[in-house]
Design a protein around this motif. Structure first.
Motif, PDB file in Angstrom:
ATOM      1  N   ALA A 105       0.660  -1.218   0.013  1.00 26.35           N
ATOM      2  CA  ALA A 105       0.024  -0.102   0.081  1.00 26.35           C
ATOM      3  C   ALA A 105       0.859   1.303   0.143  1.00 26.35           C
ATOM      4  O   ALA A 105       0.507   2.313  -0.955  1.00 26.35           O
ATOM      5  CB  ALA A 105      -1.077  -0.041   1.220  1.00 26.35           C
ATOM      6  N   LYS A 106       2.081   1.501   0.744  1.00 28.42           N
ATOM      7  CA  LYS A 106       2.655   2.512   0.845  1.00 28.42           C
ATOM      8  C   LYS A 106       3.403   2.846  -0.298  1.00 28.42           C
ATOM      9  O   LYS A 106       3.660   3.943  -0.887  1.00 28.42           O
ATOM     10  CB  LYS A 106       3.450   2.497   2.164  1.00 28.42           C
ATOM     11  CG  LYS A 106       2.831   2.611   3.622  1.00 28.42           C
ATOM     12  CD  LYS A 106       4.046   2.795   4.546  1.00 28.42           C
ATOM     13  CE  LYS A 106       3.473   3.155   5.904  1.00 28.42           C
ATOM     14  NZ  LYS A 106       4.476   3.648   6.897  1.00 28.42           N
ATOM     15  N   LYS A 107       3.939   1.593  -0.970  1.00 26.37           N
ATOM     16  CA  LYS A 107       4.450   1.909  -1.999  1.00 26.37           C
ATOM     17  C   LYS A 107       3.832   2.585  -3.219  1.00 26.37           C
ATOM     18  O   LYS A 107       4.016   3.510  -4.083  1.00 26.37           O
ATOM     19  CB  LYS A 107       4.997   0.742  -2.626  1.00 26.37           C
ATOM     20  CG  LYS A 107       6.107   0.728  -3.850  1.00 26.37           C
ATOM     21  CD  LYS A 107       6.648  -0.912  -4.117  1.00 26.37           C
ATOM     22  CE  LYS A 107       7.474  -0.735  -5.423  1.00 26.37           C
ATOM     23  NZ  LYS A 107       8.226  -2.154  -5.561  1.00 26.37           N
ATOM     24  N   LYS A 144       3.731  10.343   0.446  1.00 29.85           N
ATOM     25  CA  LYS A 144       5.038   9.386   0.915  1.00 29.85           C
ATOM     26  C   LYS A 144       4.416   8.868   2.172  1.00 29.85           C
ATOM     27  O   LYS A 144       4.897   7.617   2.870  1.00 29.85           O
ATOM     28  CB  LYS A 144       6.179  10.181   1.093  1.00 29.85           C
ATOM     29  CG  LYS A 144       6.757  10.762  -0.152  1.00 29.85           C
ATOM     30  CD  LYS A 144       7.961  11.458  -0.177  1.00 29.85           C
ATOM     31  CE  LYS A 144       8.826  11.997  -1.339  1.00 29.85           C
ATOM     32  NZ  LYS A 144       8.054  11.529  -2.429  1.00 29.85           N
ATOM     33  N   ASN A 145       3.606   9.604   2.838  1.00 30.22           N
ATOM     34  CA  ASN A 145       3.101   9.102   4.162  1.00 30.22           C
ATOM     35  C   ASN A 145       1.340   8.931   4.268  1.00 30.22           C
ATOM     36  O   ASN A 145       0.679   9.957   4.803  1.00 30.22           O
ATOM     37  CB  ASN A 145       3.479  10.091   5.433  1.00 30.22           C
ATOM     38  CG  ASN A 145       5.215   9.931   5.580  1.00 30.22           C
ATOM     39  OD1 ASN A 145       5.569   8.864   5.781  1.00 30.22           O
ATOM     40  ND2 ASN A 145       5.585  11.050   5.574  1.00 30.22           N
ATOM     41  N   PRO A 146       0.943   7.830   3.580  1.00 35.24           N
ATOM     42  CA  PRO A 146      -0.530   7.908   3.769  1.00 35.24           C
ATOM     43  C   PRO A 146      -1.151   7.864   5.183  1.00 35.24           C
ATOM     44  O   PRO A 146      -0.597   7.215   5.899  1.00 35.24           O
ATOM     45  CB  PRO A 146      -0.835   6.584   2.815  1.00 35.24           C
ATOM     46  CG  PRO A 146       0.601   6.041   2.774  1.00 35.24           C
ATOM     47  CD  PRO A 146       1.628   6.745   3.038  1.00 35.24           C
ATOM     48  N   PHE A 147      -2.409   8.218   5.110  1.00 29.80           N
ATOM     49  CA  PHE A 147      -3.033   8.152   6.232  1.00 29.80           C
ATOM     50  C   PHE A 147      -3.532   6.892   6.825  1.00 29.80           C
ATOM     51  O   PHE A 147      -3.798   5.914   5.829  1.00 29.80           O
ATOM     52  CB  PHE A 147      -4.295   9.304   6.223  1.00 29.80           C
ATOM     53  CG  PHE A 147      -4.084  10.616   6.170  1.00 29.80           C
ATOM     54  CD1 PHE A 147      -4.067  11.209   7.451  1.00 29.80           C
ATOM     55  CD2 PHE A 147      -4.056  11.042   5.123  1.00 29.80           C
ATOM     56  CE1 PHE A 147      -3.590  12.665   7.403  1.00 29.80           C
ATOM     57  CE2 PHE A 147      -4.185  12.647   5.075  1.00 29.80           C
ATOM     58  CZ  PHE A 147      -3.664  13.176   6.184  1.00 29.80           C
ATOM     59  N   PRO A 148      -3.796   6.555   8.116  1.00 28.65           N
ATOM     60  CA  PRO A 148      -4.150   4.990   8.207  1.00 28.65           C
ATOM     61  C   PRO A 148      -5.358   4.447   7.628  1.00 28.65           C
ATOM     62  O   PRO A 148      -5.344   3.431   7.074  1.00 28.65           O
ATOM     63  CB  PRO A 148      -4.085   5.046   9.858  1.00 28.65           C
ATOM     64  CG  PRO A 148      -3.391   6.148  10.312  1.00 28.65           C
ATOM     65  CD  PRO A 148      -3.290   7.442   9.217  1.00 28.65           C
ATOM     66  N   VAL A 193      -7.334   4.156  -5.999  1.00 29.25           N
ATOM     67  CA  VAL A 193      -7.215   2.732  -5.672  1.00 29.25           C
ATOM     68  C   VAL A 193      -8.059   1.894  -6.447  1.00 29.25           C
ATOM     69  O   VAL A 193      -7.697   0.684  -7.295  1.00 29.25           O
ATOM     70  CB  VAL A 193      -7.120   2.431  -4.275  1.00 29.25           C
ATOM     71  CG1 VAL A 193      -7.146   0.815  -4.110  1.00 29.25           C
ATOM     72  CG2 VAL A 193      -5.987   3.136  -3.487  1.00 29.25           C
ATOM     73  N   LEU A 194      -9.375   2.121  -6.324  1.00 22.26           N
ATOM     74  CA  LEU A 194     -10.303   1.320  -7.176  1.00 22.26           C
ATOM     75  C   LEU A 194     -10.082   1.346  -8.614  1.00 22.26           C
ATOM     76  O   LEU A 194     -10.159   0.344  -9.342  1.00 22.26           O
ATOM     77  CB  LEU A 194     -11.719   1.841  -6.970  1.00 22.26           C
ATOM     78  CG  LEU A 194     -12.134   1.560  -5.271  1.00 22.26           C
ATOM     79  CD1 LEU A 194     -13.677   2.277  -5.180  1.00 22.26           C
ATOM     80  CD2 LEU A 194     -12.087   0.338  -4.786  1.00 22.26           C
ATOM     81  N   LEU A 195      -9.836   2.469  -9.123  1.00 19.15           N
ATOM     82  CA  LEU A 195      -9.576   2.752 -10.488  1.00 19.15           C
ATOM     83  C   LEU A 195      -8.255   1.926 -10.965  1.00 19.15           C
ATOM     84  O   LEU A 195      -8.362   1.380 -11.990  1.00 19.15           O
ATOM     85  CB  LEU A 195      -9.491   4.411 -11.117  1.00 19.15           C
ATOM     86  CG  LEU A 195     -10.646   5.101 -10.593  1.00 19.15           C
ATOM     87  CD1 LEU A 195     -10.305   6.608 -10.796  1.00 19.15           C
ATOM     88  CD2 LEU A 195     -11.853   4.572 -11.617  1.00 19.15           C
ATOM     89  N   ASP A 196      -7.252   1.691 -10.022  1.00 20.08           N
ATOM     90  CA  ASP A 196      -6.068   1.162 -10.570  1.00 20.08           C
ATOM     91  C   ASP A 196      -5.883  -0.172 -10.048  1.00 20.08           C
ATOM     92  O   ASP A 196      -5.108  -0.905  -9.950  1.00 20.08           O
ATOM     93  CB  ASP A 196      -5.047   1.840 -10.073  1.00 20.08           C
ATOM     94  CG  ASP A 196      -4.461   3.138 -10.723  1.00 20.08           C
ATOM     95  OD1 ASP A 196      -5.274   3.198 -11.898  1.00 20.08           O
ATOM     96  OD2 ASP A 196      -3.719   4.206 -10.379  1.00 20.08           O
ATOM     97  N   LYS A 197      -7.215  -0.713  -9.647  1.00 17.76           N
ATOM     98  CA  LYS A 197      -7.121  -2.123  -8.872  1.00 17.76           C
ATOM     99  C   LYS A 197      -6.712  -3.161  -9.641  1.00 17.76           C
ATOM    100  O   LYS A 197      -5.798  -4.068  -9.456  1.00 17.76           O
ATOM    101  CB  LYS A 197      -8.636  -2.413  -8.270  1.00 17.76           C
ATOM    102  CG  LYS A 197      -8.841  -3.824  -7.691  1.00 17.76           C
ATOM    103  CD  LYS A 197     -10.251  -3.932  -7.030  1.00 17.76           C
ATOM    104  CE  LYS A 197     -10.406  -5.071  -6.143  1.00 17.76           C
ATOM    105  NZ  LYS A 197     -10.305  -6.336  -6.618  1.00 17.76           N
ATOM    106  N   ASN A 198      -6.814  -3.217 -10.851  1.00 19.12           N
ATOM    107  CA  ASN A 198      -6.635  -4.235 -11.820  1.00 19.12           C
ATOM    108  C   ASN A 198      -4.946  -4.043 -11.974  1.00 19.12           C
ATOM    109  O   ASN A 198      -4.142  -5.082 -12.101  1.00 19.12           O
ATOM    110  CB  ASN A 198      -7.216  -4.175 -13.397  1.00 19.12           C
ATOM    111  CG  ASN A 198      -6.797  -5.027 -14.359  1.00 19.12           C
ATOM    112  OD1 ASN A 198      -6.923  -6.308 -14.036  1.00 19.12           O
ATOM    113  ND2 ASN A 198      -6.392  -4.982 -15.258  1.00 19.12           N
ATOM    114  N   GLN A 199      -4.675  -2.763 -12.235  1.00 21.97           N
ATOM    115  CA  GLN A 199      -3.149  -2.787 -12.307  1.00 21.97           C
ATOM    116  C   GLN A 199      -2.370  -3.021 -11.129  1.00 21.97           C
ATOM    117  O   GLN A 199      -1.314  -3.857 -11.243  1.00 21.97           O
ATOM    118  CB  GLN A 199      -2.729  -1.223 -12.832  1.00 21.97           C
ATOM    119  CG  GLN A 199      -1.267  -1.077 -13.014  1.00 21.97           C
ATOM    120  CD  GLN A 199      -1.199   0.470 -13.286  1.00 21.97           C
ATOM    121  OE1 GLN A 199      -2.159   1.165 -13.627  1.00 21.97           O
ATOM    122  NE2 GLN A 199       0.213   0.792 -13.395  1.00 21.97           N
ATOM    123  N   ILE A 200      -2.859  -2.928 -10.052  1.00 27.50           N
ATOM    124  CA  ILE A 200      -2.250  -3.193  -8.719  1.00 27.50           C
ATOM    125  C   ILE A 200      -2.189  -4.644  -8.594  1.00 27.50           C
ATOM    126  O   ILE A 200      -0.981  -5.271  -8.450  1.00 27.50           O
ATOM    127  CB  ILE A 200      -3.012  -2.889  -7.426  1.00 27.50           C
ATOM    128  CG1 ILE A 200      -2.950  -1.361  -7.511  1.00 27.50           C
ATOM    129  CG2 ILE A 200      -2.378  -3.255  -6.287  1.00 27.50           C
ATOM    130  CD1 ILE A 200      -3.895  -0.494  -6.670  1.00 27.50           C
TER     131      ILE A 200
END
Length: 63
Positions: free
Chosen positions: A3-5, A14-18, A50-57
């Motif tokens: 997730a952080k990456k 660089k520092n996502p929220f929890p 994240v949802l839009l890129d779900k397949n790529q992830i």
């Protein structure tokens, strides 16, 4: 992908929220519906990406 990456590479965060990290894992594991309550400016819009890129992830391929 971790997730952080993801947030750092694709969204320049660089520092996502929890709540962003938790959403990432829930979305990738198809744990829907997901309700997020967070203050203005805390990255809710970025979480939708994240949802839009779900397949790529999941596959590691370009969209």
């Amino acid at each position: 992908m971790e997730a952080k990456k993801f947030y750092e590479i694709y969204l320049d965060i660089k520092n996502p929220f929890p709540h962003q990290l938790q959403f990432f894992h829930l979305a990738l594991n198809d744990k829907f519906p997901i309700l997020v309550k967070a203050p203005t400016g805390s990255g809710k819009t970025e979480m939708a990406i994240v949802l839009l890129d779900k397949n790529q992830i999941e596959t590691g391929t370009e969209c």
